[in-house]
Write an enzyme that holds these catalytic residues in place. Structure first.
Site, PDB file in Angstrom:
ATOM      1  N   GLY A  18      -2.075  -3.100   3.843  1.00  0.00           N
ATOM      2  CA  GLY A  18      -0.841  -3.105   3.076  1.00  0.00           C
ATOM      3  C   GLY A  18       0.171  -4.056   3.690  1.00  0.00           C
ATOM      4  N   SER A  19       1.055  -4.596   2.850  1.00  0.00           N
ATOM      5  CA  SER A  19       2.153  -5.415   3.363  1.00  0.00           C
ATOM      6  C   SER A  19       3.235  -4.507   3.932  1.00  0.00           C
ATOM      7  CB  SER A  19       2.722  -6.283   2.252  1.00  0.00           C
ATOM      8  OG  SER A  19       1.771  -7.254   1.869  1.00  0.00           O
ATOM      9  N   GLY A  20       4.249  -5.129   4.539  1.00  0.00           N
ATOM     10  CA  GLY A  20       5.340  -4.356   5.126  1.00  0.00           C
ATOM     11  C   GLY A  20       5.209  -4.186   6.626  1.00  0.00           C
ATOM     12  N   HIS A  21       4.120  -4.726   7.197  1.00  0.00           N
ATOM     13  CA  HIS A  21       3.909  -4.633   8.644  1.00  0.00           C
ATOM     14  C   HIS A  21       4.071  -5.992   9.314  1.00  0.00           C
ATOM     15  CE1 HIS A  21       2.394  -0.749   7.622  1.00  0.00           C
ATOM     16  NE2 HIS A  21       1.342  -1.236   6.996  1.00  0.00           N
TER      17      HIS A  21
ATOM     18  N   LYS B 163      -7.744  -1.353   9.988  1.00  0.00           N
ATOM     19  CA  LYS B 163      -7.005  -0.218  10.546  1.00  0.00           C
ATOM     20  C   LYS B 163      -7.508   1.065   9.893  1.00  0.00           C
ATOM     21  CE  LYS B 163      -2.781  -1.810   9.581  1.00  0.00           C
ATOM     22  NZ  LYS B 163      -3.231  -2.901   8.688  1.00  0.00           N
TER      23      LYS B 163
ATOM     24  N   ASP C 186      -7.805   1.559   3.471  1.00  0.00           N
ATOM     25  CA  ASP C 186      -8.270   0.312   4.081  1.00  0.00           C
ATOM     26  C   ASP C 186      -9.764   0.361   4.316  1.00  0.00           C
ATOM     27  OD1 ASP C 186      -5.354   0.781   4.828  1.00  0.00           O
ATOM     28  OD2 ASP C 186      -5.614  -1.327   5.360  1.00  0.00           O
TER      29      ASP C 186
ATOM     30  N   HIS D 156       3.564   3.482   8.172  1.00  0.00           N
ATOM     31  CA  HIS D 156       3.769   3.427   6.722  1.00  0.00           C
ATOM     32  C   HIS D 156       4.923   4.295   6.296  1.00  0.00           C
ATOM     33  CE1 HIS D 156      -0.451   2.403   7.325  1.00  0.00           C
ATOM     34  NE2 HIS D 156      -0.252   1.559   6.336  1.00  0.00           N
TER      35      HIS D 156
END
Ligand SMILES: Nc1ncnc2c1ncn2[C@@H]1O[C@H](COP(=O)(O)OP(=O)(O)O)[C@@H](O)[C@H]1O
Ligand SMILES: Nc1ncnc2c1ncn2[C@@H]1O[C@H](COP(=O)(O)OP(=O)(O)O)[C@@H](O)[C@H]1O
Ligand SMILES: [Mg+2]
Ligand SMILES: [Mg+2]
Ligand SMILES: [Mg+2]
Ligand SMILES: [Mg+2]
Lengths: 217, 333, 333, 217
Positions: free
Chosen positions: B54-57, B105, B110, B219
């Site tokens: 996921g994006s945001g990391h 991860k 994922d 998250h």
């Protein structure tokens, strides 16, 4: 009255409508014990499904429509629910093969295969506080309804009602799969977002069979 | 929700386009399906490494694409694993024939999406190995959870496996190095504030003005327990204890100490944390021989920090020191 | 106030100690008086560069000490210029006899304290030149203000002047390069949220949930005007307009585009901003030939961004590309 | 009654007390139109001054004490106010030289030199909304009091009262120096923190002369 392609596409359209309508609610449930994307994920997926639905050939079978849902969800939803629900629809499509009309037994086979698909990928057991907890009672209730000689509408109504109860019954549970499992006891008191969305999808199936007025139309 | 964004639906696409515009010397970007690849990929004869999630990391994972680290990164929507399609496309795009390592991860989404992509890649004749990262000691790894999460230790795995691939190790060897790093790194984090996922528009959880969340994931999912705000040194003690006990680390160990910001933490605070963490390790006879401090594996604007400790040996140290040239980690070239 | 700190009075000391522990390969630290020096300083024959100012802007300035950039950084208390004593001590410690350039951001306090230190250093036989940075177009440079502020452009001045010193330019030449960069860079920032100074314990200003502050400084001081939150692209347009008009930049110019996070901004947002800024420049025929995106000149946990545009020529480009090895900016070695 | 070293050290102690007491208020004023550190800066400086005050030799002159304040503020306050106030005390010390006892004229010379020191470093003019707007009326009022033949206590009282009015009178102003100048019209309605702290320091001087009961004792 058996159920054919019209029911299937109606189910799919109603699914898209109900997911879009409940997007915020599913996000909130997922924010509480997950990461807050479940409503967004499913909405993205079913929006993509809707866009492809018109491409279905006129002579498509229910299985063809379910397969279209499966591949579209797999390639647009992502997250945990994408592969899990995608596999559910894929296995459901396999279970009904090229049959044009589904009777009660076929519906039970469809639901059973869907549930088994989720278990195959996600390894969850009943009571783990996952979407399985909506699917499994739905499968059982549908099977019981068929055994009782109920018609297709009643079979799906039984499945939907059981799924709703199953989703509600996830509230007191501690999660053992998915993100909510990180929370331990703190997941208690919260409904599992995936169980909730699955109960919405099964309610859409029953509504489509009953010919209830559709929210999306 | 206050964010420098346009339509929440376009955040990832636009950010990736910005990344492409800023780092065109290092990467190329595929927009449909979306992935970021090393500019000179596929690199002949080299094992390729693909990661994603996921994006945001950010900078994970796109910021780590380049010489000596990742060959491709596949960003999903914010906090949502990408689907198999872009993972498959990235995998095929960077494979030179030497095979591809997927660094994943440990989250259900994922793992499942990478699994499908790996199956499809294998069907297309690409050899794929998968290493699942699960360095987060906040989660008990048991039948009763989805297992430990992959958190900040991921950047250490990507750097070191990347160096192994760059020096010419074969696929099994690169996978083995990645497994080794994952086996020797432990992490625990704390959040002072939640983050706001753009499409959700509201904080991922709520914390009172005097509360912090120990054992936070990346998250915005709540953590292990909620405690009262305490002085930094106490919080560090509380994070380090399970980290050190878990492996366990022992006197005489040489380690890399990573103090990772969650995205919204001022840098002074990261160094206040580093200072005490290094002090605690020194007190136990554990020698910090390598350090990393900064925002590497983040949760949007979350304020907080995670502490990772990686046990080093000569090989891992050498691979850590090897040149790397990515947008977010660079030395030696 | 939620911070990973111990006693607010010790934040800077502890952060500097952490910085020392993490980056002992690059710097040495003097604790009383407090300054951070390049490990191999004084470098024989090389002009030394010293900068400094209030803390809370990290990585500025300590993160830029090292080969190819600063010889010393002098951190004051949070948002408060250091006093002359540590500036003097740092200046003397890094002078190799080739003289020292002071890079000073244009704030009354910084200017006055560096001025005193420079006078005292001169009295001790150290040749000092001072370049005052004032790249912030949000402030009118007139008799009616303290003059333009030094903001994110400072990092560009430090990098490029550092490269000039490293290649062996003499003091006048290094000062001239620094002046040249300052003369060709323009910056404007926006804040979405305020920051909290540890000793104040409360936000530096208050903004409604739908308000943003345009023309923000880097000390949590309010900006030029308060407007309603708008899509990122509109905000970028609004920041870029005065930046581009001021120099002015013109079609055919080659530029470095810096999108600088204020400390609490998620990286995705920085790239969303970069994307549109690059687009706007392209639309005007201005070519972005170098890019920098990240948290370089921050205001603690403030969310927001500044955009800097620096007009490049061959010399500045070459100096920008020259190797640098600091905690926060590193390439080429 | 002239004022000697006892008055000077009492003034300094009272200054430290009043700055510590008003630390939060000065921070708030500075947060509103500056960067929120003014109270912290002065408190740090005067705390350091207090710690050094006992080292003053027994035969120290008022000028010696003022010089100690000057060098300590310069080396501990930082920011704009450190060099500005430091220079004020340094020039004040120079103005009174080694005189042991200060009469009204000497006090005017002290205040004038202090104000001129601030102007020398900061180049502010009256009305620029800076500490000058406290010092300048104080200087004028003190000079007028001496011209009127007032005693030292009355001279300092006049200075303190004028400084207080001057600080208050900064409220409607637009700032032309210091950080508040970045705000333009938005500085209107806020008192300048440096003018406020200077008025507190001058009030402490008057209180010390009048032998008023001290907050810090
Ligand atoms: N192993 C699993 N088996 C069955 N269902 C699962 C499993 N893991 C997660 N889920 C379901 O997925 C839902 C979360 O989906 P979603 O939020 O879309 O994905 P993610 O958790 O990756 O953010 C959960 O509420 C749960 O019902
Ligand atoms: N040029 C100047 N001349 C006189 N006084 C000034 C000048 N600039 C600033 N000041 C004073 O300094 C005060 C601010 O001091 P302080 O907050 O300690 O420093 P800084 O502005 O560096 O944070 C202002 O309120 C003002 O009274
Ligand atoms: Mg989710
Ligand atoms: Mg998710
Ligand atoms: Mg200040
Ligand atoms: Mg101030």
């Amino acid at each position: 009255m058996t159920l054919g392609i019209d029911w299937t596409t109606d189910w799919i359209r109603r699914s898209a409508a109900v997911v879009s309508e409940h997007r915020g609610e599913l996000i909130t449930l997922d924010r509480e014990i997950g990461d807050g994307d479940h409503g967004e994920n499913l909405d993205r997926g079913f929006t993509a499904v809707l866009a492809k639905l018109d491409d279905l050939p006129a002579d498509a079978s229910p299985g063809d429509a379910l397969k279209l849902v499966a591949t579209t969800l797999i390639s647009t939803v992502g997250g945990a629910s994408g592969p899990l629900l995608g596999t559910a629809y894929l296995k459901a499509a396999g279970a009904v093969g090229q049959e044009k009309e589904l009777d009660g037994a076929a519906l039970v086979a469809l639901l059973t295969a869907a549930r088994d698909g989720v278990v195959l990928r996600g390894k969850a057991e009943p009571g783990d506080k996952t979407m399985i907890d909506a699917w499994t009672p739905a499968v059982d209730a549908a099977a019981a309804a068929v055994a009782d000689g109920k018609d297709e509408v009643a079979v799906l109504e039984a499945a939907a009602a059981a799924a709703e109860q199953g989703a509600e019954a996830t509230e007191p549970l501690v999660a053992r799969k998915g993100r909510a499992s990180y929370l331990g006891d703190r997941a208690i008191g919260h409904r599992d977002p995936g169980a909730q969305s699955s109960s919405l999808l099964l309610r859409a199936a029953a509504d489509a069979a009953a010919g209830a007025p559709s929210a999306g139309q | 929700m206050k964010k420098l964004i346009n339509d929440p639906k376009n955040v990832v696409d636009e950010a990736v386009a910005g990344f492409e515009a800023a780092h065109g010397d290092i990467v190329t970007v595929s927009h449909d399906p979306i992935y970021i690849a090393r500019k000179d990929a596929p690199v002949a004869g080299k094992v390729a490494i693909v990661s994603g999630g996921g994006s945001g990391h950010e900078p994970l994972h796109g910021g780590f694409v380049g010489y000596g680290m990742l060959d491709a990164a596949v960003p999903g929507p914010v906090f949502t694993s990408p689907t198999p399609d872009p993972i498959l496309a990235a995998t095929k795009a960077v494979d030179s024939g030497a095979g591809v390592l997927h660094i994943v991860k440990n989250y259900t989404g994922d793992v499942l999406n990478f699994e499908t992509a790996a199956d499809l890649a294998a069907a297309d004749g690409v050899e794929v190995r998968t290493v699942v990262i699960d360095d987060d000691v906040a989660v008990k790894d048991s039948l009763y959870t989805a297992g430990r999460r992959g958190v900040a230790g991921t950047v250490l795995v990507e750097k070191i496996a990347g160096a192994a691939a760059e020096r010419g190790d074969d696929l099994d060897a690169v996978a083995a190095v990645a497994e080794k790093v994952n086996g020797q790194v432990r992490t625990m984090g704390v959040a002072l504030t939640p983050c706001v996922v753009p499409h959700a528009g509201e904080p991922s959880f709520t914390l009172a003005d005097d509360e912090i969340e120990i054992g936070i994931g990346i998250h915005g999912e709540p953590g292990r327990e909620r405690i009262k705000l305490a002085p930094a040194d106490e919080i560090v003690d509380r994070l380090l204890k399970p980290v050190l006990e878990d492996l366990p680390f022992a006197s005489g160990d040489k380690v890399l100490l990573l103090v990772n910001g969650m995205g919204g933490t001022p840098q002074v605070e990261l160094y206040v944390v580093f200072r005490h963490a290094a002090e605690v390790l020194a007190g136990k006879g554990i020698e910090v021989t390598r350090s990393l401090v900064g925002n590497y594996v983040t949760s949007l604007e979350m304020q907080g920090v995670s502490i990772s400790v990686l046990k080093l040996d000569d090989e891992l140290t050498e691979l850590w020191d090897a040149p790397v040239q990515t947008a977010a980690l660079r030395w030696g070239r």
